[in-house]
Design a protein around this motif. Structure first.
Motif, mmCIF file in Angstrom:
data_model
loop_
_atom_site.group_PDB
_atom_site.id
_atom_site.type_symbol
_atom_site.label_atom_id
_atom_site.label_comp_id
_atom_site.label_asym_id
_atom_site.label_seq_id
_atom_site.Cartn_x
_atom_site.Cartn_y
_atom_site.Cartn_z
ATOM 1 N N MET A 7 -3.278 -9.371 -15.488
ATOM 2 C CA MET A 7 -3.583 -8.854 -14.156
ATOM 3 C C MET A 7 -4.290 -9.934 -13.334
ATOM 4 O O MET A 7 -5.387 -10.359 -13.676
ATOM 5 N N GLN A 8 -3.649 -10.368 -12.264
ATOM 6 C CA GLN A 8 -4.192 -11.442 -11.440
ATOM 7 C C GLN A 8 -4.664 -10.991 -10.066
ATOM 8 O O GLN A 8 -5.532 -11.612 -9.470
ATOM 9 N N ARG A 9 -4.123 -9.887 -9.565
ATOM 10 C CA ARG A 9 -4.502 -9.465 -8.220
ATOM 11 C C ARG A 9 -4.242 -7.974 -8.056
ATOM 12 O O ARG A 9 -3.174 -7.475 -8.407
ATOM 13 N N VAL A 10 -5.231 -7.257 -7.556
ATOM 14 C CA VAL A 10 -5.101 -5.832 -7.238
ATOM 15 C C VAL A 10 -5.590 -5.658 -5.809
ATOM 16 O O VAL A 10 -6.754 -5.918 -5.513
ATOM 17 N N THR A 11 -4.701 -5.216 -4.926
ATOM 18 C CA THR A 11 -4.997 -5.221 -3.495
ATOM 19 C C THR A 11 -4.653 -3.885 -2.856
ATOM 20 O O THR A 11 -3.634 -3.274 -3.188
ATOM 21 N N GLY A 12 -5.496 -3.457 -1.944
ATOM 22 C CA GLY A 12 -5.203 -2.286 -1.121
ATOM 23 C C GLY A 12 -4.844 -2.716 0.282
ATOM 24 O O GLY A 12 -5.645 -3.360 0.960
ATOM 25 N N HIS A 13 -3.635 -2.392 0.731
ATOM 26 C CA HIS A 13 -3.146 -2.825 2.043
ATOM 27 C C HIS A 13 -3.256 -1.740 3.107
ATOM 28 O O HIS A 13 -2.819 -1.956 4.238
ATOM 29 N N ALA A 16 0.672 -8.850 -10.208
ATOM 30 C CA ALA A 16 -0.103 -8.493 -9.020
ATOM 31 C C ALA A 16 0.298 -7.093 -8.592
ATOM 32 O O ALA A 16 1.468 -6.715 -8.690
ATOM 33 N N ILE A 17 -0.674 -6.325 -8.132
ATOM 34 C CA ILE A 17 -0.428 -4.942 -7.738
ATOM 35 C C ILE A 17 -0.945 -4.739 -6.323
ATOM 36 O O ILE A 17 -2.069 -5.144 -5.996
ATOM 37 N N GLY A 18 -0.128 -4.114 -5.491
ATOM 38 C CA GLY A 18 -0.532 -3.810 -4.121
ATOM 39 C C GLY A 18 -0.316 -2.346 -3.808
ATOM 40 O O GLY A 18 0.764 -1.801 -4.064
ATOM 41 N N GLY A 19 -1.345 -1.699 -3.297
ATOM 42 C CA GLY A 19 -1.248 -0.296 -2.914
ATOM 43 C C GLY A 19 -1.050 -0.139 -1.416
ATOM 44 O O GLY A 19 -1.703 -0.813 -0.617
ATOM 45 N N HIS A 20 -0.128 0.759 -1.028
ATOM 46 C CA HIS A 20 0.162 1.027 0.378
ATOM 47 C C HIS A 20 0.165 2.544 0.597
ATOM 48 O O HIS A 20 0.662 3.294 -0.253
ATOM 49 N N VAL A 21 -0.352 2.982 1.725
ATOM 50 C CA VAL A 21 -0.360 4.409 2.050
ATOM 51 C C VAL A 21 0.122 4.591 3.484
ATOM 52 O O VAL A 21 0.103 3.656 4.297
ATOM 53 N N ARG A 22 0.550 5.791 3.791
ATOM 54 C CA ARG A 22 0.976 6.115 5.145
ATOM 55 C C ARG A 22 -0.243 6.340 6.041
ATOM 56 O O ARG A 22 -1.346 6.621 5.564
ATOM 57 N N ALA A 23 -0.033 6.234 7.329
ATOM 58 C CA ALA A 23 -1.117 6.416 8.289
ATOM 59 C C ALA A 23 -1.479 7.892 8.403
ATOM 60 O O ALA A 23 -0.634 8.778 8.215
ATOM 61 N N VAL A 24 -2.723 8.155 8.714
ATOM 62 C CA VAL A 24 -3.172 9.530 8.929
ATOM 63 C C VAL A 24 -2.866 9.921 10.366
ATOM 64 O O VAL A 24 -2.865 9.086 11.269
ATOM 65 N N PRO A 25 -2.580 11.201 10.628
ATOM 66 C CA PRO A 25 -2.148 11.613 11.969
ATOM 67 C C PRO A 25 -3.242 11.620 13.013
ATOM 68 O O PRO A 25 -2.959 11.730 14.188
ATOM 69 N N ILE A 26 -4.487 11.500 12.617
ATOM 70 C CA ILE A 26 -5.584 11.520 13.575
ATOM 71 C C ILE A 26 -6.474 10.303 13.343
ATOM 72 O O ILE A 26 -6.464 9.699 12.267
ATOM 73 N N VAL A 27 -7.205 9.958 14.379
ATOM 74 C CA VAL A 27 -8.127 8.826 14.288
ATOM 75 C C VAL A 27 -9.467 9.332 13.766
ATOM 76 O O VAL A 27 -10.086 10.213 14.356
#
Length: 277
Positions: A247-253, A205-216
């Motif tokens: 490959m069983q799961r690919v997720t964007g968090h 299983a693969i999970g992608g994580h990114v940092r928050a953007v500084p503006i809305v």
């Protein structure tokens, strides 16, 4: 007067009556308390064996009213996160062991799909997962590049399996800014993970994580970016020899699960590759 002196003294005898028979009834209360304590003990032991770490955290949160809001919790809508531990399909997948019925189903499904383990590879146990971590560490000694790459890897064994976390640092990104194009660092990391993952046949299983953007922004890119990077990692693993069937799961968090207190920190840019149990 003489007649009155000859009278015998009056003796009043009071008989002491003990309530409750020979030994009383206090032992019944003590015995009831003992039986209740033993029932609670065996229920606790059963729950420890039949639930996952996430479900146990949910139970702990349920009985902790002093914590009004728990940011990261294993609980869902109920004590078991909406899942029943009596479910034949839930217990063997989420608990610490598989039932005979489920194991037979898994073996049959693997046989029907044509997957074979005659090459010596097999689903990893805890000890074998530890060996994979050791092999991953040993790869760092093959070159300076790989040695430097190890500082971007964190591993941990959970109820779900072996989690291999690849993360960025300041000035050392995994992907080019704002895209899913991997940097040479990310290519090296994925190659290392693919090398050690070929020793077993565990699903991935693969999970992608990114940092928050500084503006809305009206159209926040974090969801698409995390999903695209997870998908890119899947393709890279397959190019490095991992079978697509694993490959069983690919997720964007997106930016919903930061590991750094600052949601905009570079450390939150990461990809988690899990060798599932």
């Amino acid at each position: 007067m003489a007649a009155q002196s000859n009278l015998a003294p009056v003796i009043i005898k009071r008989k002491k009556i003990i309530a409750g028979g020979h030994h009383g009834g206090a032992w019944k209360v003590a015995y009831a308390d003992f039986v209740t304590a033993m029932m609670a003990f065996f229920m606790m032991m059963w729950l420890l064996n039949a639930t996952t770490e996430q479900q146990r955290q949910g139970l702990a949160d349920y009985f902790s009213p002093t914590i009004p809001v728990n940011r990261v919790s294993g609980g869902g809508d109920g004590a078991f996160g909406g899942e029943s531990i009596f479910s034949e399909e839930t217990l063997p997948q989420n608990g610490l062991g598989a039932t005979t019925h489920y194991a037979a189903q898994q073996q049959q499904s693997r046989g029907d799909s044509g997957t074979s383990t005659d090459d010596g590879a097999q689903d990893a146990t805890n000890e074998e997962l530890e060996e994979i971590i050791a092999e991953l560490t040993a790869l760092g000694g093959e070159s300076t590049v790989m040695e430097n790459a190890l500082q971007h890897i964190v591993t941990r064994i959970t109820d779900e399996g072996l989690v291999i976390e690849l993360f960025a640092l300041d000035g050392l990104p995994l992907f080019e800014e704002g895209s899913d194009r991997p940097t040479p660092l990310m290519e090296t990391l994925v190659e290392m993970v693919a090398t050690v993952s070929q020793a077993v046949t565990n699903d991935i299983a693969i999970g992608g994580h990114v940092r928050a953007v500084p503006i809305v922004l009206a159209d926040n890119p974090v969801w698409d970016k995390s999903a695209d990077r997870a998908t890119r990692t899947r393709l890279m693993l397959q190019q490095d020899g991992i079978l697509p069937e694993r490959m069983q799961r690919v997720t964007g968090h997106a930016d919903r699960e930061p590991v750094h207190r600052n949601p905009m920190a570079t450390r939150n840019d990461r990809v988690e590759i899990v060798l599932l149990r």
